[in-house]
Enzyme design. Structure first.
Site, short mmCIF file in Angstrom:
data_model
loop_
_atom_site.label_atom_id
_atom_site.label_comp_id
_atom_site.label_asym_id
_atom_site.label_seq_id
_atom_site.Cartn_x
_atom_site.Cartn_y
_atom_site.Cartn_z
N ASP A 1 0.64 1.85 -8.33
CA ASP A 1 0.98 1.86 -6.91
C ASP A 1 -0.19 1.21 -6.19
O ASP A 1 -1.25 1.82 -6.03
CB ASP A 1 1.20 3.31 -6.45
CG ASP A 1 1.42 3.41 -4.94
OD1 ASP A 1 1.46 2.36 -4.26
OD2 ASP A 1 1.56 4.54 -4.45
N LYS B 1 -3.81 -5.12 1.73
CA LYS B 1 -2.37 -5.31 1.51
C LYS B 1 -1.67 -5.91 2.74
O LYS B 1 -0.69 -6.62 2.62
CB LYS B 1 -1.76 -3.95 1.17
CG LYS B 1 -0.33 -3.99 0.67
CD LYS B 1 0.07 -2.59 0.21
CE LYS B 1 1.50 -2.50 -0.26
NZ LYS B 1 1.81 -1.14 -0.73
N GLU C 1 8.79 0.28 -3.83
CA GLU C 1 8.20 1.62 -3.76
C GLU C 1 9.23 2.73 -3.57
O GLU C 1 9.21 3.72 -4.30
CB GLU C 1 7.11 1.65 -2.68
CG GLU C 1 5.87 0.90 -3.12
CD GLU C 1 4.96 0.46 -1.98
OE1 GLU C 1 5.18 0.89 -0.84
OE2 GLU C 1 4.04 -0.33 -2.24
N ASP D 1 9.78 6.07 3.46
CA ASP D 1 8.47 5.81 2.88
C ASP D 1 7.54 5.21 3.93
O ASP D 1 7.64 4.02 4.25
CB ASP D 1 8.64 4.85 1.68
CG ASP D 1 7.32 4.52 0.99
OD1 ASP D 1 6.25 4.94 1.48
OD2 ASP D 1 7.36 3.82 -0.04
#
Lengths: 622, 178
Positions: free
Chosen positions: A25, A87, A184, A206
């Site tokens: 992850d 990210k 994800e 999420d």
């Protein structure tokens, strides 16, 4: 003798050997690595027993970069060289970053993706992410103590092609064999669904450090089918920190801050946010480099008011996803909460209100994605498992091609199940036109300017014809990773001209080689040794897979001559595996792959026929 | 030695009879069984030959499923298999009564939007659903029983309009919710 064994079909090396694979992850704030051990998914901790690796990289001159806690501690004192939340920069140009001005970095505007000036030179977000992945790879190798088959890397479901390509490039750079890029929320659904034997419609909400995803899935008889996904690739816990940060500035009437103080206050803001999950108020104190003091009391009530619009921003995508799935909120059986930011009470309340039910929080929101990725990696690596399941995922954003007037002709609609391919015919608009250019974009808007530009390419060598006579078919193929490849071909004359395009955001092989060389300046192993090792792993895997296929279906599906050809290819590859000639090894792998295409095709056909055999012919009486 | 030929039609691929009437559960089942065999996740650990073949198969299975699952696409596809051009781009000659009705729908949507009347939109949505159901029944008659391809093509053309209006109503309802 190894060679004899390999040449003998059906004598594959121990088929019950567990193949090591990991799930990663790669988060905005923290990253994790997990694996399946004795049938159970576990997070691999570092030597100090910590599961999380802060996604922070600090570059220092003439040194290997620091990654994780050490880098995180230095972020205030060395802000320009300490990259956090990288990210958010993946696959993004400088103009895409709304908050670039408030980020304490020295940005370099580069074509395609933004870059950062650091003490170790200019770094792309791909290289920074690769440092994080490399650290996780080392952690896993150390803990597992064997050869790794590959990794599943998770990405936000709402990541576009540029962001996915950047992630895959980072993994390659970190020396990982990417088995799959996995969304994800889908990873979380796997971990949750298998654990709870869930059946029915589920939503996965999420909210991570920097991204928001909502996915609607149907879980039925071992199939996890994503019906729709939506989100916001630039909305996450970081934005909540930022609201507190702005509030601090406003309340303390501070002058513009140095990079150091900005980072300090952002850190204080994050700590305050985390405290407010447990307590009704929090005291924020800091001493700035100017000597100015910050001393404020932030209540949960004020925090709620500051962030109400951010919370509200998650509901629009949620409604859209439900609508695309053709469902309403009351048809959702459970809402799985993922991502550290879903701990915030205002998020929990809002989700409960929207879906009219308490969200499911029985999994650790920080770990569930990595665990799901590990479970999927274990299967993709070819290990047999007790339950059998299949993931059917979708493309989050439509793909289209620019037409006259800067408009987008939509070709692959969002939420198409992957893999998918769509073709569209175009024609010339001038007599004798021999070339045509194409522009592939991604997004839901009608104007090209409002979508993300993915690739521009030109098809040349069209035979001269009257305007409108040529028929050029453009095919967009999206693979199971959600990655696009484009080809174009003139059909009407039988003259073929085709191009395969890699999206403009992707790195070329030369880029990767250069970055690899850069990254080995301070490392022990060298580029060639690594390339050889990777090719050997791939070669061995191919030998094993081919042997297993021959043992299963060789007699039934191949002629003696065909079997002999493949056996020769196997022997040649086995011989190349003994040596250390990289070029010869790659050639042997390619040759064997070529020799087995037909076999693979027949095997697939046979297995489909077998699957449908139960109800082969439907009664035809019209 | 026979192997998968990519000219196989969607019905053949999924083992279904080529007709408009369709058992949705059976379609789902066939699709799932095929994907369970051919999906790229099944061969991720194998060589590039296997992975390439798998992607082609899984892509074909998805296309077949998406086409057959959706009634308008299924009708259009059946007509295509019978070499009938539905003339959706070229034949715009719709019956006057149908065009009148279209305009009335559009006006009603615009009015409901202007007055923010969600109930009116929902009423329209209900009417349209019924209308679409009638068209689908008509398509089944024309395609499966009467074998009147010209009538089926005309129904495809008007169904396309109805679907568009249906999407507009959904958009308007969505805009009201936010």
């Amino acid at each position: 003798m190894a060679l004899m064994q390999i040449a003998e079909p059906g004598m594959s090396t121990d088929p019950h050997r567990h193949r090591l694979a990991i799930g990663i992850d790669l988060g905005t704030t923290n990253s994790l690595v997990a694996t399946v051990r004795n049938g159970i998914a576990v997070v691999i901790n570092d030597e100090q027993g910590r599961a999380l690796l802060p996604s922070v990289v600090r570059y220092r001159p003439e040194e290997e970069p620091h990654v994780g806690y050490a880098a995180q501690r230095a972020q205030s004192e060395d802000p320009y060289n300490t990259i956090v939340s990288v990210k958010r920069l993946m696959g993004r140009g400088l103009h895409d970053l709304a908050d670039a001005g408030s980020l304490p970095y020295a940005f370099v505007d580069a074509p395609g993706m933004v870059q950062l000036k650091t003490a170790c030179g200019i770094k792309s977000p791909v290289e920074v992410s690769a440092e994080i992945l490399k650290r996780l790879r080392e952690r896993a190798e150390h803990a597992l103590g064997g050869e790794m088959v590959g990794a599943v890397i998770t990405v936000p479901a709402y990541f576009d092609d540029a962001q996915r390509q950047a992630t895959k490039d980072a993994a390659k750079l970190a020396g990982l064999n990417v088995l799959r890029l996995l969304n994800e929320p889908t990873a979380a659904a796997v971990a949750y669904g298998l654990d709870n034997a869930a059946e029915g419609i589920y939503a996965v909400y999420d909210l991570g450090g920097g991204t928001f995803d909502i996915s609607i899935l149907r879980l039925s008889q071992g199939i996890f089918e994503v019906l729709a996904t939506n989100g916001d690739a630039a909305l996450g816990g970081d934005d909540f920190d930022h609201r507190i940060y702005c509030w601090i500035l406003e309340q303390s009437s501070l002058a513009p801050l140095s990079a150091h103080d900005t980072r300090l206050l952002l850190t204080k803001a994050r700590e305050a946010k985390e405290t407010l999950t447990e307590y009704p108020e929090v005291r924020i104190t800091a001493v700035l480099s100017t000597g100015e003091m910050v001393d404020l009391l932030l209540t949960a009530q004020v925090f709620d008011a500051l962030t109400a619009s951010l919370v509200g921003k998650t509901l629009g995508p949620t409604r859209k996803a439900l609508r695309d799935a053709g469902l309403t909120a009351d048809q959702v059986k459970g809402v799985v909460m993922v991502g550290g930011a879903t701990r915030m009470p205002q998020i929990q309340r809002t989700v409960a209100q929207f879906f009219k039910q308490e969200p499911l929080n029985n999994l650790d929101p920080d770990k569930v994605v990595a665990l799901g990725a590990a479970i999927q990696a274990n299967v993709l690596a070819g290990n047999r498992v007790a339950d059998d399941w299949l993931l059917l995922d979708v493309i989050p954003l439509s793909l289209g091609i620019e037409t006259m007037g800067g408009l987008v002709e939509r070709i692959v609609p969002r939420n198409s199940t992957l893999p998918t391919a769509r073709a569209q015919d175009f024609t010339t608009f001038k007599d004798g036109q021999t070339a045509m250019s194409f522009h592939v974009v991604q997004g839901e808007r009608e104007l090209v300017a409002d979508c993300r530009s993915l690739a521009k390419f030109e098809l040349r060598g069209i035979p001269p014809m009257a305007a409108g006579a040529a028929r050029i078919r453009v095919t967009l193929q999206v693979d199971a990773d959600g990655l696009l490849s484009v080809s174009a071909r003139e059909q009407s004359t039988g003259v073929e001209a085709s191009v395969a395009v890699k999206p403009s955001y992707g790195l070329t092989d030369d880029d990767i080689t250069r970055m690899l060389k850069d990254s080995y300046v301070h490392a022990k192993e060298d580029v060639h040794a690594r390339a050889l090792r990777e090719a050997q792993v791939e070669g061995k895997r191919l030998v094993e897979a081919t042997q297993a296929a021959l043992a299963e279906d060789g007699e039934a599906l191949l002629s003696a001559a065909e079997r002999a050809d493949i056996a020769r290819g196997l022997s040649a590859l086995a011989a190349a595996l003994e040596g250390s000639d990289l070029t010869a090894l790659k050639r042997a792998v390619e040759t064997l792959n070529g020799l087995t295409v037909e076999f693979a095709s027949r095997r697939m056909d046979a297995s489909v026929r077998k699957a449908l055999a139960g109800h082969r012919i439907e009664d035809v009486e019209c | 030695m026979s192997h998968y030929d990519f000219h196989k039609n969607h019905f053949e691929l999924l083992g279904l009879a080529p007709r408009f009437h369709l058992d949705a559960a059976r379609l789902d089942q066939a699709y799932r069984e095929i994907q369970a065999q051919v999906h790229p996740d099944r061969v991720a650990h194998l060589g590039s030959a296997e992975r390439r073949v798998s992607m082609q198969w899984a892509t074909a299975a998805n296309e077949a499923y998406q086409t057959l699952r959706e009634p308008l696409a299924r009708a259009r596809y059946l007509l295509h298999l019978r070499n009938v051009d539905t003339q959706e781009e070229t034949n715009t000659a719709m019956p006057a009564a149908f065009l009148m009705e279209q305009m009335e729908y559009r006006e009603a949507i615009a009015e409901a939007k202007a007055t923010q009347d969600a109930h009116a939109l929902e009423r329209l949505e209900g009417q349209l659903k019924e209308k679409i159901a009638q068209h689908l029944a008509g398509l089944e008659r024309a395609l499966d029983h009467a074998h009147d391809d010209a009538a089926a093509a005309a129904l495809v053309r008007s169904l396309r309009f109805l679907n568009k209006i249906s999407a507009e109503i959904a958009d308007a309802l969505d805009a009201l919710e936010q």
